[in-house]
Write an enzyme that holds these catalytic residues in place. Structure first.
Site, PDB file in Angstrom:
ATOM      1  N   CYS A  95       0.731  -1.354  -0.093  1.00 35.03           N
ATOM      2  CA  CYS A  95      -0.142  -0.003  -0.119  1.00 35.03           C
ATOM      3  C   CYS A  95       0.908   1.257  -0.076  1.00 35.03           C
ATOM      4  CB  CYS A  95      -0.949  -0.041   1.159  1.00 35.03           C
ATOM      5  SG  CYS A  95      -1.961   1.409   1.345  1.00 35.03           S
TER       6      CYS A  95
ATOM      7  N   CYS B  94      -2.832  15.131   3.535  1.00 25.77           N
ATOM      8  CA  CYS B  94      -4.103  14.958   2.473  1.00 25.77           C
ATOM      9  C   CYS B  94      -4.909  16.217   2.719  1.00 25.77           C
ATOM     10  CB  CYS B  94      -4.837  13.580   2.812  1.00 25.77           C
ATOM     11  SG  CYS B  94      -6.426  13.154   1.749  1.00 25.77           S
TER      12      CYS B  94
ATOM     13  N   CYS C 281     -11.148  13.560   5.947  1.00 25.62           N
ATOM     14  CA  CYS C 281     -12.365  12.868   6.427  1.00 25.62           C
ATOM     15  C   CYS C 281     -12.203  12.627   7.827  1.00 25.62           C
ATOM     16  CB  CYS C 281     -11.995  11.487   5.461  1.00 25.62           C
ATOM     17  SG  CYS C 281     -12.245  11.478   3.948  1.00 25.62           S
TER      18      CYS C 281
ATOM     19  N   CYS D  77      -9.898   9.695   9.558  1.00 23.30           N
ATOM     20  CA  CYS D  77      -8.775   9.335   9.039  1.00 23.30           C
ATOM     21  C   CYS D  77      -7.770  10.270   9.582  1.00 23.30           C
ATOM     22  CB  CYS D  77      -8.757   9.299   7.677  1.00 23.30           C
ATOM     23  SG  CYS D  77      -7.046   9.010   6.862  1.00 23.30           S
TER      24      CYS D  77
ATOM     25  N   GLY E 115      -2.999  10.010   1.449  1.00 22.53           N
ATOM     26  CA  GLY E 115      -3.097  11.236   0.270  1.00 22.53           C
ATOM     27  C   GLY E 115      -4.300  10.689  -0.682  1.00 22.53           C
ATOM     28  N   GLU E 116      -4.841  11.478  -1.582  1.00 17.12           N
ATOM     29  CA  GLU E 116      -5.853  11.257  -2.378  1.00 17.12           C
ATOM     30  C   GLU E 116      -5.100  11.329  -3.954  1.00 17.12           C
ATOM     31  OE1 GLU E 116      -8.944  10.259  -3.113  1.00 17.12           O
ATOM     32  OE2 GLU E 116      -8.540  10.653  -5.067  1.00 17.12           O
TER      33      GLU E 116
ATOM     34  N   SER F 220      -7.303   3.624  -5.041  1.00 17.85           N
ATOM     35  CA  SER F 220      -8.478   4.078  -4.451  1.00 17.85           C
ATOM     36  C   SER F 220      -8.890   5.376  -4.213  1.00 17.85           C
ATOM     37  CB  SER F 220      -8.320   3.680  -2.994  1.00 17.85           C
ATOM     38  OG  SER F 220      -9.377   3.697  -1.994  1.00 17.85           O
TER      39      SER F 220
ATOM     40  N   ASN G  66     -18.426   4.228   2.103  1.00 15.01           N
ATOM     41  CA  ASN G  66     -18.405   4.855   3.400  1.00 15.01           C
ATOM     42  C   ASN G  66     -19.765   5.353   4.183  1.00 15.01           C
ATOM     43  OD1 ASN G  66     -15.801   4.098   3.447  1.00 15.01           O
ATOM     44  ND2 ASN G  66     -14.997   6.026   3.574  1.00 15.01           N
TER      45      ASN G  66
ATOM     46  N   ASN H 213     -10.771   1.388  11.901  1.00 10.89           N
ATOM     47  CA  ASN H 213      -9.916   1.422  12.820  1.00 10.89           C
ATOM     48  C   ASN H 213      -9.664   2.650  13.744  1.00 10.89           C
ATOM     49  OD1 ASN H 213      -8.435  -0.849  11.982  1.00 10.89           O
ATOM     50  ND2 ASN H 213      -8.231   0.350  10.119  1.00 10.89           N
TER      51      ASN H 213
ATOM     52  N   CYS I 125      -5.423   1.027   7.849  1.00  9.17           N
ATOM     53  CA  CYS I 125      -5.940   2.073   7.031  1.00  9.17           C
ATOM     54  C   CYS I 125      -6.477   3.245   8.018  1.00  9.17           C
ATOM     55  CB  CYS I 125      -7.503   1.397   6.361  1.00  9.17           C
ATOM     56  SG  CYS I 125      -7.418  -0.020   5.646  1.00  9.17           S
TER      57      CYS I 125
HETATM   58  N1  SAH Z   1      -8.071   9.055  -0.501  1.00  8.68           N
HETATM   59  C1  SAH Z   1      -8.079   7.470  -0.972  1.00  8.68           C
HETATM   60  C2  SAH Z   1      -7.002   6.595  -0.476  1.00  8.68           C
HETATM   61  C3  SAH Z   1      -6.598   6.929   0.758  1.00  8.68           C
HETATM   62  S1  SAH Z   1      -7.658   6.236   2.201  1.00  8.68           S
HETATM   63  C4  SAH Z   1      -9.651   7.414  -0.506  1.00  8.68           C
HETATM   64  O1  SAH Z   1     -10.144   7.740   0.113  1.00  8.68           O
HETATM   65  O2  SAH Z   1      -9.912   5.967  -0.934  1.00  8.68           O
HETATM   66  C5  SAH Z   1      -7.792   4.603   1.896  1.00  8.68           C
HETATM   67  C6  SAH Z   1      -8.811   3.771   2.727  1.00  8.68           C
HETATM   68  O3  SAH Z   1      -8.679   3.795   3.948  1.00  8.68           O
HETATM   69  C7  SAH Z   1     -10.294   4.569   2.218  1.00  8.68           C
HETATM   70  O4  SAH Z   1     -11.146   3.527   1.747  1.00  8.68           O
HETATM   71  C8  SAH Z   1     -10.510   5.038   3.799  1.00  8.68           C
HETATM   72  O5  SAH Z   1     -12.050   5.101   3.692  1.00  8.68           O
HETATM   73  C9  SAH Z   1     -10.219   4.025   4.718  1.00  8.68           C
HETATM   74  N2  SAH Z   1      -9.898   4.525   5.890  1.00  8.68           N
HETATM   75  C10 SAH Z   1      -9.410   5.691   6.324  1.00  8.68           C
HETATM   76  N3  SAH Z   1      -9.451   5.780   7.756  1.00  8.68           N
HETATM   77  C11 SAH Z   1      -9.884   4.745   8.137  1.00  8.68           C
HETATM   78  C12 SAH Z   1     -10.031   4.411   9.533  1.00  8.68           C
HETATM   79  N4  SAH Z   1      -9.873   5.081  10.600  1.00  8.68           N
HETATM   80  N5  SAH Z   1     -10.498   2.933   9.523  1.00  8.68           N
HETATM   81  C13 SAH Z   1     -10.636   2.172   8.552  1.00  8.68           C
HETATM   82  N6  SAH Z   1     -10.671   2.650   7.398  1.00  8.68           N
HETATM   83  C14 SAH Z   1     -10.221   3.881   7.214  1.00  8.68           C
END
Ligand code: SAH
Length: 347
Positions: free
Chosen positions: A104, A111, A115, A118, A160-161, A192, A217, A291, A334
């Site tokens: 990964c 980022c 969110c 995150c 990051g995105e 992703s 989500n 998480n 994640c």
């Molecule tokens: N920006 C991109 C890639 C990075 S995040 C995206 O949003 O897809 C990668 C994944 O981790 C995403 O699916 C996100 O929803 C998930 N993620 C972020 N924080 C998390 C957390 N606390 N617990 C579980 N998954 C999480």
């Protein structure tokens, strides 16, 4: 900062060699040193003329990282912390599967999407990664004796995105796919996105196809906007429209990631709404229990809630998998990547 050699396509390196008065085959030698031998210093490039090697050393950089720190979790997940040449930090996570590793990688330092669940979003956005800084993560992990040659899948799901760093990310992907580059199969690379609709449309028009994962989500706009502010810019109907139009290869599916957050998006009615809104999209759904992060009010759901959610989707004909995150004990799961040493190293 000197230009990273890993930023360049084969054609660009041919141009570089030509400008330096070198024969064209030097570009292939450079590619071999970088991608097959995984050289990390110019001294290793023994079949290049010494004078040109010195020039390259003075004007370019072979290794995108100033330092690398590795942590290994109880479940053998490996987290790599890379220090970039400007002192920023990024992380990659190498996850053991049955026979191989999934790697990964990050696409931005920090980022901008913020969110709610995150940790990367909490630190804010610093800058886009260059193509060579994206590729360099793969090469550095391949160089690690513990994982060498056993990385079979690359997921652009770290910090990051990816679609907000579109040009650098797609250039890096081309080099992952290139025969004289990393030579990965397009079926083994997954990008992703949090749902950057114009980026998804652009990606759909590229001359390569990789797997697409979308972080859904939430079952509706009210909850999604609460968790993911980007939903105010690209709301669900727009996002799902883009998914419907996305040109999937035969027998390929979009992956929807759905983090389950206790009391927020995990009720049976939410599962039914998800089943409704995804109707007609060739997809599979990965359910990920949240998480937990320090200072966050959000908690993962109970096992029972998780199973009930999955059951409703399965009943409606969806392939829904429960994905337990690995590496939580070293904050490698994640949403836990923060480049933590940043605060600790007063550089
Ligand atoms: N920006 C991109 C890639 C990075 S995040 C995206 O949003 O897809 C990668 C994944 O981790 C995403 O699916 C996100 O929803 C998930 N993620 C972020 N924080 C998390 C957390 N606390 N617990 C579980 N998954 C999480």
């Amino acid at each position: 900062m000197n230009d990273l050699l890993l930023n360049h396509t084969f054609a660009e390196l041919q141009e570089l060699a030509k400008t330096a008065g070198q024969p064209a085959y030097r570009a292939r030698q450079l590619m071999e040193w970088m991608y097959q031998q995984r050289a990390a210093s110019f001294d290793e490039l023994t079949n290049l003329p010494k004078r040109w090697r010195e020039t390259l050393e003075q004007t370019t950089l072979l290794n995108p990282f100033r330092s690398t720190t590795t942590q290994v979790s109880a479940d053998q997940t490996r987290k790599y912390l890379f220090e970039l040449h400007d002192g920023r930090f990024i992380e990659s996570v190498c996850i053991p599967m049955k026979e191989h590793f999934t790697l990964c990688i990050s696409t931005q330092a920090g980022c901008p999407l913020a969110c709610a669940f995150c940790l990367t979003g909490k630190q804010g956005f610093f800058r886009n990664l260059q193509p060579g800084e994206i590729l360099g993560q793969i090469l550095a992990v391949q160089r690690d004796a513990a994982t060498t040659s056993r990385i079979s899948n690359i997921v652009l799901m770290g910090m990051g995105e990816p679609l907000l760093n579109y040009d650098n990310v797609t250039k890096a992907i081309r080099l992952m796919l290139a025969e004289e580059g990393l030579n990965f199969s397009n079926r083994k690379i997954t990008l992703s996105t949090a749902g950057i609709v114009p980026g998804m449309e652009k990606l759909g028009r590229e001359d390569f196809t990789i797997n697409l994962a979308v972080s859904l989500n939430a079952p509706n706009n009210a909850i999604r906007s609460q968790l993911m502010p980007i939903n105010n810019t690209y709301p669900l109907d727009m996002l799902l429209d883009a998914c419907r139009r996305y040109p999937l290869q035969e027998r390929r599916r979009i992956t929807f990631e759905y983090i389950l957050v206790d009391q927020v998006n995990d009720a049976p009615e939410h599962a039914r709404q998800v089943a409704d809104i995804l109707q007609g999209i060739r997809c599979k759904i990965n359910l990920i229990p949240l998480n937990a992060n320090p200072d966050s009010p959000y908690k993962p759901p109970s096992e029972q809630t998780l199973l009930a959610f999955q059951e409703i989707l399965a009943h409606r004909g969806y392939s829904a998998f429960i994905r337990a995150s690995k590496g939580a004990d070293i904050s490698a799961a994640c949403g836990q990547l923060s480049g933590k040493y940043q605060e600790r190293t007063p550089d």
